[in-house]
Design a protein around this motif. Structure first.
Motif, mmCIF file in Angstrom:
data_model
loop_
_atom_site.group_PDB
_atom_site.id
_atom_site.type_symbol
_atom_site.label_atom_id
_atom_site.label_comp_id
_atom_site.label_asym_id
_atom_site.label_seq_id
_atom_site.Cartn_x
_atom_site.Cartn_y
_atom_site.Cartn_z
ATOM 1 N N ASN A 47 0.850 -1.188 0.000
ATOM 2 C CA ASN A 47 0.000 0.000 0.000
ATOM 3 C C ASN A 47 0.888 1.241 0.000
ATOM 4 O O ASN A 47 1.611 1.493 0.969
ATOM 5 N N LEU A 48 0.840 2.013 -1.067
ATOM 6 C CA LEU A 48 1.676 3.209 -1.186
ATOM 7 C C LEU A 48 1.393 4.242 -0.096
ATOM 8 O O LEU A 48 2.248 5.062 0.212
ATOM 9 N N ASN A 49 0.211 4.200 0.480
ATOM 10 C CA ASN A 49 -0.160 5.201 1.483
ATOM 11 C C ASN A 49 0.243 4.836 2.905
ATOM 12 O O ASN A 49 0.216 5.694 3.787
ATOM 13 N N ARG A 74 3.915 11.650 -0.127
ATOM 14 C CA ARG A 74 2.603 11.438 0.497
ATOM 15 C C ARG A 74 2.437 12.256 1.766
ATOM 16 O O ARG A 74 1.325 12.644 2.121
ATOM 17 N N PRO A 79 -2.492 11.331 0.602
ATOM 18 C CA PRO A 79 -2.405 9.965 0.085
ATOM 19 C C PRO A 79 -2.524 9.894 -1.437
ATOM 20 O O PRO A 79 -3.122 10.752 -2.073
ATOM 21 N N PHE A 80 -1.933 8.845 -1.973
ATOM 22 C CA PHE A 80 -2.089 8.547 -3.393
ATOM 23 C C PHE A 80 -3.526 8.094 -3.609
ATOM 24 O O PHE A 80 -4.093 7.388 -2.789
ATOM 25 N N ARG A 81 -4.120 8.517 -4.711
ATOM 26 C CA ARG A 81 -5.482 8.084 -5.033
ATOM 27 C C ARG A 81 -5.496 6.840 -5.893
ATOM 28 O O ARG A 81 -6.417 6.046 -5.855
ATOM 29 N N PRO A 83 -2.555 3.845 -7.793
ATOM 30 C CA PRO A 83 -1.160 3.406 -7.835
ATOM 31 C C PRO A 83 -0.346 4.070 -8.945
ATOM 32 O O PRO A 83 0.844 4.322 -8.780
ATOM 33 N N CYS A 105 -0.695 -1.016 -4.397
ATOM 34 C CA CYS A 105 -2.097 -0.617 -4.327
ATOM 35 C C CYS A 105 -2.210 0.614 -3.441
ATOM 36 O O CYS A 105 -1.225 1.046 -2.833
ATOM 37 N N VAL A 106 -3.393 1.180 -3.400
ATOM 38 C CA VAL A 106 -3.704 2.271 -2.473
ATOM 39 C C VAL A 106 -5.027 1.939 -1.804
ATOM 40 O O VAL A 106 -5.903 1.351 -2.416
#
Length: 107
Positions: A47-49, A74, A79-81, A83, A105-106
């Motif tokens: 998870n990128l966030n 971030r 947060p990223f919306r 990927p 994923c996000v």
């Protein structure tokens, strides 16, 4: 008009492949995803966030500097919306994104 066709096509292909990789059945008009019964595949992505630098560094092509840039981005921008937005990070390209598209994923 043709100038915008290729980048738009590439973005749509990236979005479509990401959705299939995470078990997404459908996306509504505001970008929220409806998840299929195979929810287990979502837990295996980074998870990128929420990922730590160590978790990001486990991805192919992401080292210490890039992981730090992702976290800084971030923290400064929220947060990223999606990927695909990882491409915004300085030094990160679509070429680097393709191999990890199914691993991130996000939420």
């Amino acid at each position: 008009m043709r100038v915008f066709a290729l980048p738009l096509l590439l973005l749509l292909l990236a979005l479509a492949s990401c959705g299939r990789a995470r078990g997404v059945e459908n996306t509504n008009s505001i970008g929220r995803s409806a998840v299929s019964a195979n929810d287990a595949s979502r837990t295996q992505c980074v998870n990128l966030n929420t990922a730590t630098a160590e978790e990001l560094e486990r991805l192919p092509g992401i080292g210490e500097v890039t992981a730090r840039k992702i976290i800084e981005y971030r923290e400064q921008n929220g947060p990223f919306r999606r990927p695909e937005e990882i491409i915004i990070i300085e030094g990160f390209s679509e070429r680097k994104y393709r191999p990890i598209a199914k691993m991130i994923c996000v939420e």
